[in-house]
Design an enzyme around this catalytic site. Structure first.
Site, short mmCIF file in Angstrom:
data_model
loop_
_atom_site.label_atom_id
_atom_site.label_comp_id
_atom_site.label_asym_id
_atom_site.label_seq_id
_atom_site.Cartn_x
_atom_site.Cartn_y
_atom_site.Cartn_z
N TRP A 83 3.25 8.78 8.02
CA TRP A 83 3.40 8.69 9.42
C TRP A 83 3.81 7.57 10.13
CZ3 TRP A 83 0.93 4.20 10.55
CH2 TRP A 83 -0.24 3.66 9.67
N ASN A 84 4.21 6.36 9.43
CA ASN A 84 4.79 5.05 10.13
C ASN A 84 6.17 5.56 10.39
OD1 ASN A 84 5.49 5.38 7.22
ND2 ASN A 84 5.29 2.99 7.13
N GLU B 244 7.33 6.26 -3.59
CA GLU B 244 7.62 5.24 -2.59
C GLU B 244 6.40 4.65 -2.03
OE1 GLU B 244 10.53 3.69 -2.71
OE2 GLU B 244 11.78 5.26 -3.01
N CYS C 194 5.76 -0.26 5.39
CA CYS C 194 5.60 -0.73 3.74
C CYS C 194 6.55 -1.93 3.32
CB CYS C 194 5.93 0.18 2.84
SG CYS C 194 7.52 1.02 2.92
N GLU D 35 -1.90 -4.76 1.51
CA GLU D 35 -0.99 -4.69 2.63
C GLU D 35 -2.01 -4.89 3.87
OE1 GLU D 35 2.51 -1.51 2.22
OE2 GLU D 35 0.59 -0.62 1.73
N GLU E 88 15.76 6.33 -3.08
CA GLU E 88 15.74 7.19 -1.84
C GLU E 88 16.93 7.17 -1.05
OE1 GLU E 88 11.82 7.56 0.20
OE2 GLU E 88 12.38 9.61 -0.53
#
Ligand SMILES: *[C@@H]1O[C@H](CO)[C@@H](O)[C@H](O)[C@H]1NC(C)=O
Ligand SMILES: *[C@@H]1O[C@H](CO)[C@@H](O)[C@H](O)[C@H]1NC(C)=O
Ligand SMILES: *[C@@H]1O[C@H](CO)[C@@H](O)[C@H](O)[C@H]1NC(C)=O
Ligand SMILES: *[C@@H]1O[C@H](CO)[C@@H](O)[C@H](O)[C@H]1NC(C)=O
Length: 508
Positions: A163-164, A265, A299, A407, A484
């Site tokens: 969602w970020n 990821e 992240c 985190e 990616e």
């Protein structure tokens, strides 16, 4: 809830459609259930999407498989041209996408535009990659023999997206899969389903076959079952996931049961290291953009700030001065430079981390490490309910504190002091994570040593802005596996290499 009921205007109303997209059609969950999508800036429900369960998965995968059998026959040029058309449709829909994005994630409107621009670098990149995924011809060690390889799409892929950065991170996955000739089922996060649905509808409009890109939405409660059904479905040959390390291990385990390829990821705990000989102005500018973007919810955000003793006090002073100028508010409010966090869970975690650091001797030099009073006027005039925290800076942070070990994902920043290069390398590497690291120094020898010594997949060398479509994105250690973006490596994640061996008679 129909699109016309959205609390904001879209110039293309079809982009506000809230049903799932399967086989080119809008569909509800079989159960008929829906879940609420909440504006983190007000705490208010603004949309409701189908709450799919595992019983909705098979139809979506079957439709993808049917589309794949046709789509895999498209020439790479046609795929590339259609990707290009999609890219341009997304660029034209930028304003609508940005408004939806603000209401899903809470980020300020300017950041929403920034995310879409970043996302477009990926769709553009894969326009080029589609035509450049080639095999090899191989000189054999044996006389009268030749070998060749070809690259073929792996099949139906499933994407589980966070969602970020829902636009950028879903587009990066979808464009890579479609470039490779794969079809894809996408499961967006319950916080941010609407932008992903809009992107998929634009793909259909660009000319991808119905079913080449299906989207299944589901609630937080529905997520584990839908994700598991996707990972275990026999026709799904590849899973790509962005999210926490905890969930990444579950996804990887599910894929391992049937030996499926996965790209993961995962979390970061990224050190940001400033040496005495750094250009402080440069380091500060990068730190401000990296740390406070999306209220700390990236992240690759700076999670641990290590500052060499000689510049520590000056840096802290400057950091506090600049950070105190941030204007916290609703993402749509004029002048907002930092929005809320996206979920209230993030506030619980950040408050615990701040309390733990205080108890262990850290000092609060800006903010209070607590959620904001929902009735004050900073929340964009929404009158309450948003998930806000004032940007908080703490000094005297040590490696045994919760905020150094995990985190943060919130607008909380701790400063740690260090003395030597060896010390900071050992401390920076002393984590199970290995996503990104950032180093600021003007000593070229030291820079090179740091580049080689830091254990992370991506190293920012005098920059906090190191993610681009043309360079491989991905972590090492428990931050994940696979890439990616970047030339060859990202599209490769959706391809299989097949070897052919030919006997040539009557020839050397
Ligand atoms: C919020 O704004 C209103 C109107 O501008 C004002 O009357 C009120 O005192 C403000 N409240 C706070 C807590 O600042
Ligand atoms: C990085 O630090 C870790 C843990 O402190 C250490 O084991 C490792 O050897 C270091 N790597 C290098 C290349 O110095
Ligand atoms: C690494 O972290 C552990 C605790 O998590 C600590 O005991 C150890 O001293 C650290 N090592 C270094 C080199 O900082
Ligand atoms: C990172 O760099 C790109 C390219 O220069 C720029 O468009 C973008 O705004 C930068 N992002 C941040 C967070 O600084």
């Amino acid at each position: 809830m129909a699109s016309t009921e959205l609390p904001f205007q879209l110039s293309d109303e079809s982009l506000g459609q809230l049903d799932c997209l399967v086989d080119g059609k809008s569909v509800a969950a079989r159960s008929g259930k829906r879940f609420d999508v909440i504006d983190p800036g007000s705490g208010k429900v603004w949309a409701a999407c189908p709450d799919c369960s595992d019983e909705d998965v098979d139809a979506a995968v079957q439709s993808c498989h049917k589309a794949f059998l046709e789509y895999a026959k498209w020439t790479p040029r046609r795929r590339s041209q259609t990707l290009s058309k999609w890219h341009h449709l997304i660029a034209e829909a930028k304003e609508d996408l940005a408004r939806i994005l603000v209401h899903e994630t809470g980020k300020p409107l300017a950041e929403a535009y920034g995310e879409i621009d970043y996302a477009l670098t990926f769709s553009w990149w894969f326009v080029g990659e589609a035509e450049r995924a080639h095999g090899n011809s191989i000189v054999s060690a044996v006389p009268g023999r030749r070998a060749i390889t070809i690259k073929q799409p792996v099949g139906v892929a499933a994407a589980l997206v966070p969602w970020n950065f829902p636009v950028a991170l879903s587009l990066r996955k979808m464009a890579a899969a479609l470039a490779a000739g794969c079809a894809m089922v996408v499961k967006p996060s319950p916080e941010s389903p609407v932008t992903v649905l809009a992107l998929a509808r634009l793909a259909l409009r660009a000319g991808f076959p119905p079913g080449a890109l299906n989207v299944l939405t589901t609630s937080l409660d529905g997520t584990p079952a839908v994700a598991e059904a996707l990972c275990l479905h026999p026709l799904v040959r590849k899973v790509t996931f962005t999210g926490s390390t905890r969930v990444g291990k579950i996804i990887s385990g599910l894929c391992a049961r049937n030996l499926k390829k996965s790209t993961l990821e995962l979390g970061g705990n990224c050190p940001f290291i400033v040496f005495d000989d750094a250009n402080l102005e440069q380091a500060m500018g990068q730190l401000m953009a990296l740390k406070w973007r999306h209220a700390g919810q990236a992240c690759i955000s700076s999670n641990r700030l290590y500052v060499q003793r000689g510049v520590h006090d000056r840096l802290v002073e400057e950091l506090v001065a600049r950070t105190s100028k941030l204007k916290v508010g609703h993402g749509m409010a004029e002048g907002t430079t930092m929005g809320p966090v996206t979920t209230p869970r993030s506030l619980d975690k950040a408050e615990d981390m701040a309390k733990d650091a205080l108890a262990k001797g850290a000092k609060m030099v800006l903010g209070n490490g607590m959620r904001m009073d929902n009735n004050n006027n900073n929340t964009g005039g929404s009158g309450g309910g948003g998930y806000f925290m004032e940007p908080t800076v703490m000094t005297g942070v040590t490696d045994d504190m919760l905020m150094s070990g995990d985190e943060i994902f919130a607008p909380l920043l701790g400063v740690s002091v260090f003395d030597s290069e060896d010390e900071v390398v050992a401390r920076a590497n002393n984590t199970s994570m290995g996503l990104a690291s950032y180093v600021f120094t003007k000593d070229v020898d030291r820079m090179w040593r740091m580049f080689e010594k830091l254990e992370a997949g991506m190293i920012g060398l005098n920059t906090g802005n190191s993610s681009s479509a043309e360079a491989p994105f991905g972590g090492i250690k428990e931050s994940g596996a696979g890439k990616e973006s970047g030339k060859d490596v990202a599209i490769e994640e959706f391809l299989v290499t097949k070897s052919g061996t030919l006997t040539v008679e009557g020839h050397w």
